[in-house]
Every structure is written in structure tokens, then in C-alpha cells.
Design an enzyme around this catalytic site. Structure first.
Site, PDB file in Angstrom:
ATOM      1  N   GLU A 434       0.831  -1.209   0.000  1.00  0.00           N
ATOM      2  CA  GLU A 434       0.000   0.000   0.000  1.00  0.00           C
ATOM      3  C   GLU A 434       0.868   1.262   0.000  1.00  0.00           C
ATOM      4  O   GLU A 434       0.485   2.280  -0.569  1.00  0.00           O
ATOM      5  CB  GLU A 434      -0.934  -0.019   1.219  1.00  0.00           C
ATOM      6  CG  GLU A 434      -1.846   1.167   1.372  1.00  0.00           C
ATOM      7  CD  GLU A 434      -2.927   1.270   0.280  1.00  0.00           C
ATOM      8  OE1 GLU A 434      -3.020   0.389  -0.588  1.00  0.00           O
ATOM      9  OE2 GLU A 434      -3.666   2.286   0.301  1.00  0.00           O
ATOM     10  N   THR A 545     -11.218   8.577 -13.183  1.00  0.00           N
ATOM     11  CA  THR A 545     -10.248   8.017 -12.244  1.00  0.00           C
ATOM     12  C   THR A 545     -10.633   6.605 -11.782  1.00  0.00           C
ATOM     13  O   THR A 545      -9.860   5.940 -11.107  1.00  0.00           O
ATOM     14  CB  THR A 545     -10.021   8.964 -11.040  1.00  0.00           C
ATOM     15  OG1 THR A 545      -8.863   8.553 -10.330  1.00  0.00           O
ATOM     16  CG2 THR A 545     -11.230   8.950 -10.100  1.00  0.00           C
TER      17      THR A 545
HETATM   18  C1  DMJ Z   1     -10.273   3.836  -7.204  1.00  0.00           C
HETATM   19  O1  DMJ Z   1     -11.541   3.946  -6.668  1.00  0.00           O
HETATM   20  C2  DMJ Z   1      -9.887   5.060  -7.978  1.00  0.00           C
HETATM   21  O2  DMJ Z   1      -8.808   4.775  -8.799  1.00  0.00           O
HETATM   22  C3  DMJ Z   1      -9.540   6.224  -7.091  1.00  0.00           C
HETATM   23  O3  DMJ Z   1      -9.090   7.331  -7.830  1.00  0.00           O
HETATM   24  C4  DMJ Z   1      -8.478   5.820  -6.109  1.00  0.00           C
HETATM   25  N1  DMJ Z   1      -8.767   4.605  -5.420  1.00  0.00           N
HETATM   26  C5  DMJ Z   1      -9.310   3.469  -6.113  1.00  0.00           C
HETATM   27  C6  DMJ Z   1      -8.341   2.425  -6.600  1.00  0.00           C
HETATM   28  O4  DMJ Z   1      -7.213   2.241  -5.871  1.00  0.00           O
END
Ligand code: DMJ
Length: 559
Positions: A434, A545
Site C-alpha cells: 500500500e 479516475t
Molecule cells: C479507485 O476507486 C480510484 O482509482 C480512485 O481514484 C483511487 N482509489 C481506487 C483504486 O485504488
């Protein structure tokens, strides 16, 4: 088995879009009035977002909007004609190994979906060890996060039957009439993003209408003095407020965020989706970016916490990983999605990247380039898994950096992606932790027990995919294949895929969660890594994202 190849875009199913729901049109129009005079008037024209300088007021008590324009109708056919490539590509001759690897990833997706469907359909995520569903507390009573997150991946992989199962669930069971506390950010990137992408890919009306209806429920979060939304919103119906739901439509900040502040990566990761809601409904939305452009930035950096009341920073913690990450991503993607017309977004991205490079980018003793975090001027030599998306982001921006800067950014993107690969390569499972550190003699490894887990996150393979498309260096496909093998070995269990608690042991224990982003992002980016470049071509699409593809505005959608 592989399904028949898709026909070119022009021959794929098309569906006429009726007018957007009147209620949403009126609400968005009210929001637009609060933000200032609209920059467009022509019916059906490309909508302009408005400046956020004015104080946004609650919509209650505002005079009713007068209908002066012809009913808006988004022209899906015209949009499809504007695409430069068929969405699922043309598949010219390719080598058998690449195809076999792609088919393996497709099989993983089918396995993940089938198990979710069998044990958890209608819940948000699958618990693959206990074979049941998980609801969680991020989605305010909404269900089916995995269904909505998986839709476009199923479609792109030509898992037709599974796509129909998912669509049927959205049609018959996806209930928006819920009452609970939701993360504005998570609902936006997963549900709104997933529904919008499914609509643009297929033209199926149900996805558009659900996206618009849900978008409407999020609007009250923007009723703050600056227009910067708070992080948590109650999704209950506002007209039931006094009877059943005293908090409906209200929003507030996360309890853990300092002094009631909003989070950069949350309010900064709404722009792409809300522009499309605007596009599909025919109404402008407020542009909160103006507030950020105006406020003074320490050393040119954007801190992670901002007051939605005063518009000032609350704390000077800067990170390209968690809390900051997708804000930067949405700047460059806003510019690309506007067909390179949104020069304000591009300038903000260029300036931010320059400041990040000046203050945060470091090289370790062993020669690994990394991006540190910044706490009021003091560097924390740590990089989160989340920050590994930045290799891909810098690669995406590099092409447009101007000749003299381009090679510099290609190199920087390659170095960061290499560092993230090292965080995987140095673990026993070949999956990354992580967070990893560059201090106390450590290089690209977690040094704390609490940072050793891997929850099926996508950011590293996301960067491999962008680097592959930019350079076609075969090492990125090789690295992606190593991830596939590691996922199969350590995360695949009897009933799905699970995160693991420690990447530094070859017999890790599982966390019993198949995250919805594993289907939305990790498997999609891996699949695209083994596709030709015209599958979801970057000429036509930007990924939100959560890896949901949203179309570039090539035509202003004018006839
Ligand atoms: C996802 O929900 C998206 O990529 C977000 O921007 C960050 N966290 C998670 C994946 O790790």
C-alpha cells in the site's frame, strides 16, 4: 471463449435519446443562474461551464426558471459518428501470445463477475472467502457498485451475456430512491462514471437516465459559500425532509478532515463527469476550478485540505498520492476531453507538475525516482500505491508538453513507473504494498506492518498501460503479465479474487474483499495493455479516475 469481433463503430447499436428529464433541466438551470450568466444560448450548443466566483445560494426560494429554449436532445448518432476509431478496435493481425494473454485476462473478469453474480448480486462488493455480499458505508444506500463499475469492462471484453445480466440488473433493480450518507467522490467516480461510460459505449437510454437522476441528487452538495462541495451528502429525497429524513440533501465534511475542510482529490475529481451530465442534460454546471486557480498556493503546490466556507487552505499537506492524486489527473484530462481547448486546465496542470517536480520529485541512493509527500515544507520520503497512477498521468501529458519538454516528461514517467514496478518486484508475492518508503536504508519497500497489504489496486498497471501506448516498449507488457500471474497465484480464491494482507510472504492471508475497482480498473487496464491501441483509443476517450471511458469532445456535438 472469444466472442465475435465487434463491427466498426458506424455499425454498432445506436439508440435515439429523448429529451433529458425536465426536472433535472430546471434544477441545473437554477444552478447555472447561481453561478452567473450562461456563456451559451444556442439550443443544443456545447455547454460552457461557469465561473465559480459568485456565492452559491441554496436553490430554495429561487424564482422558477422560464423555459425559453427548445427541449434539449443529445444526439447520440452524431456523437458516434464523431469517433475516430471503432470503440472495440479493428484487431489487425496480432501475435498469438498477446491474444492468449488477453483471453486469460478476459477469463479472470468472467470469473470475478460470475462469483459476484452468484454470491453478491445487488450488494456492493463480493466477499469471496465467506461467499456473501458487502454493502459498506460509502454509497449512501445505493447498491450494485460492482455491477455499475463492471459494465463497461464487460462490454469492452465482449462478455455479451454478462453485460446483459448487468444491464438487466440496472434496469430492474438499481434503486436511486435511497436515503443514506454517501461519499460524493465515490458515488461520482464509480456510479456516475460507470453509467456515463455505459451510455456512451452502447447508447442504451437506461444508463443515461440513471446517471442524470443520480447527478441531480448530488447537486445540493455544491450549496456552500464557495461552491466547493463538502465530502459527504445525504441522498434522501429533499421533498421528504420534514417527514422522514431530516438530513436529506444536506452535506457535511468528513469527521476526520481537519476543521471541516473538503479534500482536494474529492472536490477536484468531479469535473469530467459533471461536464458530461451537463452535456447530456443540456445545461451548464458551476466550475469550481476557478476558486482553486485564484487562491494562493504555497510554492505553487496544492495542499490537500481546503475550507468550503472561506476557500482557503486548512493545512499544508501535499500529496500526489491519497487525498491529492486525482485532482492533478483531472486537470490534464479536462484539457484532453475538451479536445485541447480548455487551456486553463492545461496551464494549471503544467504549473502544478512543475512545482511537484521542483519540490517533491527525488532520487534514491539506489537511483530510483520517486515522489515524496510534503508537510509544511518537510518531506516525507514515502510513496503510496495510489501515487503510482502518476507515471501514467505524466506519460499522457508528455505528448502535449511541447517538443523541448516532451522527452523530459517521457523519461520522468518511465522512471516513476519503473520505481512502482520495483515496489512489486521486491516483494515475495510480486504484488506491491500500500505504501513504500525511501528512508532508513529502505528502497521501494514498506517499512511498517500497516502498509504491507495489497487490495487489488490498479494504479501500477494503469501506468503500464499508458507507458505501453506511449512507447510500445515490450517490458510494460511483460510487467503486466507478471501482475496477472501474481494475481492468479495469490489473490484468486475459490469464489473470486481477494486482497492480501502482506505482500512480503508467499502464504499471505486474504482480506475477503473483491473491490469493485478490480473489475472497473485493474482488469480493464490489464486487458487494454494486451489490446491494439485503437481499442478505446486515447484519440477518442479519456478514462475517469475509476477507468470509465468518457468521450473527447471532437465536434462540439454540432450537426
Ligand atoms: C479507485 O476507486 C480510484 O482509482 C480512485 O481514484 C483511487 N482509489 C481506487 C483504486 O485504488
Amino acid at each position: 471463449t472469444d466472442l465475435p469481433r465487434s463491427p466498426p463503430a458506424a455499425a454498432e447499436p445506436r439508440h435515439a435519446s429523448p429529451a433529458a428529464p425536465r426536472r433535472l433541466r430546471e434544477k441545473l438551470r437554477t444552478a447555472a443562474r447561481m453561478a452567473g450568466p450562461p456563456a451559451h444560448t444556442a439550443p443544443g450548443s456545447r455547454l460552457q461551464v461557469q465561473g465559480g466566483e459568485r456565492r452559491a445560494q441554496p436553490a430554495t426560494g429561487a424564482p422558477p426558471a422560464r423555459e425559453t429554449r427548445a427541449p434539449f436532445r443529445f444526439d447520440y448518432e452524431r456523437f458516434r459518428r464523431s469517433l475516430r476509431h471503432p470503440v472495440r478496435g479493428r484487431r489487425p493481425g496480432e501475435d498469438p501470445e498477446t491474444r492468449a494473454r488477453r483471453m486469460k485476462i478476459k477469463e479472470m473478469m468472467k470469473f470475478a463477475w460470475d462469483n459476484y453474480k452468484q454470491y453478491a448480486l445487488g450488494k456492493n462488493e463480493l466477499r469471496p472467502l465467506t461467499k456473501n455480499g458487502h454493502i459498506g458505508n460509502m454509497f449512501g444506500g445505493l447498491r450494485g457498485a460492482t455491477v455499475v463499475d463492471a459494465l463497461d469492462t464487460l462490454y469492452i471484453m465482449e462478455l455479451e451475456e454478462e453485460f446483459q445480466e448487468a444491464k438487466k440488473w440496472v434496469e430492474k433493480s438499481f434503486d436511486l430512491n435511497v436515503n443514506g450518507e454517501a461519499s460524493l467522490f465515490e458515488v461520482n467516480i464509480r456510479y456516475i462514471g460507470g453509467l456515463l461510460a455505459a451510455y456512451y459505449l452502447t447508447g442504451e437510454e437506461v444508463f443515461k437516465s440513471k446517471a442524470l437522476e443520480l447527478g441531480e441528487k448530488l447537486l445540493p452538495a455544491f450549496n456552500t459559500p464557495t461552491g466547493i462541495p463538502r465530502g459527504v451528502i445525504n441522498l434522501g429525497r429533499q421533498d421528504t425532509r420534514s417527514l422522514f429524513s431530516p438530513c436529506s440533501g444536506m452535506s457535511w465534511s468528513w469527521g476526520w478532515a481537519s476543521a471541516g475542510s473538503s479534500i482536494l482529490a474529492e472536490f477536484g475529481t468531479l469535473h469530467l463527469e459533471f461536464l458530461h451530465l451537463s452535456e447530456l442534460s443540456g445545461n451548464p454546471v458551476m466550475n469550481i476550478r476557478k476558486v482553486l486557480n485564484r487562491v494562493e498556493k504555497p510554492q505553487g503546490l496544492y495542499p490537500n485540505f481546503l475550507s468550503p466556507v472561506t476557500g482557503n487552505w486548512v493545512q499544508h499537506h501535499v500529496s500526489i498520492g491519497g487525498l491529492g492524486d486525482s485532482f492533478y489527473e483531472y486537470l490534464i484530462k479536462s484539457w484532453l476531453m475538451s479536445d485541447k481547448k480548455d487551456s486553463e486546465a492545461k496551464k494549471m496542470y503544467d504549473d502544478a507538475l512543475e512545482a511537484i517536480e521542483r519540490h517533491l520529485v527525488k532520487k534514491s541512493a539506489g537511483g530510483l525516482t520517486y515522489i515524496a509527500e510534503w508537510r509544511g515544507g518537510i518531506l516525507d520520503h514515502k510513496m503510496g500505491h495510489l501515487a503510482c497512477f502518476s507515471g501514467g498521468m505524466i506519460a499522457l501529458g508528455a505528448e502535449h508538453a511541447g517538443e523541448e519538454r516532451k522527452q523530459h516528461y517521457v523519461n520522468l514517467a518511465a522512471e516513476i513507473t519503473n520505481t512502482c514496478h520495483e515496489s512489486y518486484a521486491r516483494s515475495d508475492t510480486k504484488l506491491g504494498p500500500e505504501a513504500f518508503r525511501f528512508d532508513a536504508g529502505s528502497e521501494a519497500m514498506a517499512t511498517r506492518l500497516s502498509e504491507r497489504y495489497y487490495i487489488l489496486r490498479p494504479e501500477v498497471v494503469e501506468s503500464y498501460m499508458y507507458m505501453w501506448r506511449l512507447t510500445h516498449d515490450p517490458k510494460y507488457r511483460q510487467w503486466g503479465w507478471e501482475v496477472v500471474k501474481a494475481l492468479e497465484k495469490h489473490c484468486r480464491v475459490e469464489a473470486g479474487f481477494s486482497g492480501i494482507r502482506d505482500v512480503y510472504t508467499t502464504t499471505p492471508t486474504h482480506d475477503n474483499m473483491q473491490q469493485s475497482f478490480f473489475l472497473a480498473e485493474t482488469l480493464k487496464y490489464l486487458y487494454l495493455l494486451f489490446c491494439e491501441d485503437d481499442v478505446l483509443s486515447l484519440d477518442d476517450w479519456v478514462f475517469n479516475t475509476e477507468a470509465h471511458p468518457l468521450p473527447v469532445n471532437h465536434t462540439n456535438f454540432k450537426a
